[in-house]
Design a protein around this motif. Structure first.
Motif, PDB file in Angstrom:
ATOM      1  N   ASP A 155      -6.758 -12.496   5.896  1.00 47.28           N
ATOM      2  CA  ASP A 155      -7.148 -11.985   7.217  1.00 47.28           C
ATOM      3  C   ASP A 155      -6.230 -10.890   7.734  1.00 47.28           C
ATOM      4  O   ASP A 155      -6.409 -10.416   8.854  1.00 47.28           O
ATOM      5  N   LYS A 156      -5.277 -10.457   6.924  1.00 47.30           N
ATOM      6  CA  LYS A 156      -4.302  -9.490   7.403  1.00 47.30           C
ATOM      7  C   LYS A 156      -4.561  -8.110   6.818  1.00 47.30           C
ATOM      8  O   LYS A 156      -5.030  -7.969   5.701  1.00 47.30           O
ATOM      9  N   LEU A 157      -4.235  -7.113   7.603  1.00 39.76           N
ATOM     10  CA  LEU A 157      -4.268  -5.746   7.096  1.00 39.76           C
ATOM     11  C   LEU A 157      -2.861  -5.367   6.651  1.00 39.76           C
ATOM     12  O   LEU A 157      -1.901  -5.514   7.413  1.00 39.76           O
ATOM     13  N   ILE A 158      -2.765  -4.858   5.433  1.00 41.41           N
ATOM     14  CA  ILE A 158      -1.517  -4.310   4.932  1.00 41.41           C
ATOM     15  C   ILE A 158      -1.672  -2.794   4.972  1.00 41.41           C
ATOM     16  O   ILE A 158      -2.561  -2.245   4.323  1.00 41.41           O
ATOM     17  N   GLY A 164       4.973   2.465   8.276  1.00 38.18           N
ATOM     18  CA  GLY A 164       3.612   2.011   8.486  1.00 38.18           C
ATOM     19  C   GLY A 164       3.558   0.854   9.466  1.00 38.18           C
ATOM     20  O   GLY A 164       4.576   0.414  10.000  1.00 38.18           O
ATOM     21  N   LEU A 165       2.357   0.382   9.705  1.00 36.36           N
ATOM     22  CA  LEU A 165       2.195  -0.764  10.587  1.00 36.36           C
ATOM     23  C   LEU A 165       2.564  -2.032   9.828  1.00 36.36           C
ATOM     24  O   LEU A 165       2.136  -2.248   8.701  1.00 36.36           O
ATOM     25  N   GLU A 166       3.319  -2.865  10.496  1.00 33.83           N
ATOM     26  CA  GLU A 166       3.833  -4.088   9.900  1.00 33.83           C
ATOM     27  C   GLU A 166       3.185  -5.277  10.598  1.00 33.83           C
ATOM     28  O   GLU A 166       3.320  -5.422  11.816  1.00 33.83           O
ATOM     29  N   PHE A 167       2.505  -6.126   9.853  1.00 33.67           N
ATOM     30  CA  PHE A 167       1.852  -7.300  10.426  1.00 33.67           C
ATOM     31  C   PHE A 167       2.894  -8.249  10.993  1.00 33.67           C
ATOM     32  O   PHE A 167       3.920  -8.528  10.373  1.00 33.67           O
ATOM     33  N   VAL A 201       0.858  -1.179   0.000  1.00 36.07           N
ATOM     34  CA  VAL A 201       0.000   0.000   0.000  1.00 36.07           C
ATOM     35  C   VAL A 201       0.895   1.230   0.000  1.00 36.07           C
ATOM     36  O   VAL A 201       1.816   1.312   0.829  1.00 36.07           O
ATOM     37  N   SER A 202       0.630   2.142  -0.906  1.00 35.00           N
ATOM     38  CA  SER A 202       1.434   3.357  -1.015  1.00 35.00           C
ATOM     39  C   SER A 202       0.603   4.580  -0.670  1.00 35.00           C
ATOM     40  O   SER A 202      -0.488   4.762  -1.199  1.00 35.00           O
ATOM     41  N   GLN A 203       1.144   5.376   0.228  1.00 34.84           N
ATOM     42  CA  GLN A 203       0.537   6.665   0.518  1.00 34.84           C
ATOM     43  C   GLN A 203       1.546   7.720   0.085  1.00 34.84           C
ATOM     44  O   GLN A 203       2.656   7.788   0.603  1.00 34.84           O
TER      45      GLN A 203
END
Lengths: 111, 113
Positions: A97-100, B42-45, A4-6
């Motif tokens: 099930d994971k948020l990236i 960012g947040l890293e799983f 994901v790029s911001q």
């Protein structure tokens, strides 16, 4: 790999200015998309989410985001920001099930 | 409880020491997640627990990291032989299976000297 790029790392605006924060993701399958916000000293909170249906989603505090599948984008917008919108904003994609998460955009709004 | 809680809120340790971070999810939430947020990133799983299924450990950065969860309750993230690059905010989140929104705790800020 999914990512994901911001594009905006730090945005500074005056009150009443319009806001658009960019978010692009790289994943070809079905995605669920989120914007989270972290106000100073507070937990991450959900701002809005897209699962399916109308690609223009409305969240709390006057925020909205538009899912454009062809552009793999989910940009966050607000027509008129307030000082209280000063926070860090994170775009996220749910894959299995994971948020990236993206790296976040720090928004500072000056009165 | 009303929300996800984490303890301690801050932890300062010396390089080489082991640390344990605790997460109490929202009661009834079957899924629990650990994330790491290093400065400017960012947040890293890290890891994901779902009920009694085998956890998804695919995000753990090295074998110094491990986590446990007892049933559908508390989880502990353990970092052995801490290194300076482990300094970060460690966030825990929970939700119900099938619910897309994750609810985050306040995080534990770990500083390794």
């Amino acid at each position: 790999a999914q990512s994901v790029s911001q594009h905006n790392h730090h945005v500074i605006l005056s009150e009443a200015a319009s806001l658009e924060l960019g978010c692009n993701y790289s994943y070809g399958g079905t995605v669920n998309l989120f914007w989270y916000v972290q106000y100073p000293g507070q937990h991450l909170q959900l701002l809005l989410k897209y699962f399916s249906g109308d690609p223009l989603v409305k969240g709390i505090k006057g925020f909205e985001a538009e899912f454009i599948k062809s552009k793999f984008s989910f940009n966050l917008r607000k027509p008129s920001v307030q000082w209280s919108d000063t926070a860090e904003y994170f775009c996220a994609v749910k894959i299995t099930d994971k948020l990236i998460f993206g790296t976040g955009t720090r928004l500072q709004v000056f009165p | 409880g009303a929300g996800v809680s984490q303890s301690p809120s801050n932890k300062v340790t010396e390089k080489g020491k082991d640390v344990e971070l605790r997460c109490d999810p929202i009661s009834g939430h079957t899924a629990l997640y650990w994330y790491r947020q290093r400065l400017g990133q960012g947040l890293e799983f890290l890891i994901y627990f779902q009920g009694n299924s085998a956890p998804d450990k695919s995000g753990l950065p090295s074998d110094r990291f491990s986590a446990e969860r007892t049933g559908e309750s508390v989880s502990t993230l353990t970092i052995q032989r801490t290194q300076q690059e482990d300094s970060a905010v460690y966030l825990c989140a929970s939700n119900w299976a099938g619910l897309n929104e994750q609810f985050f705790g306040p995080g534990t800020r770990l500083t390794v000297l």
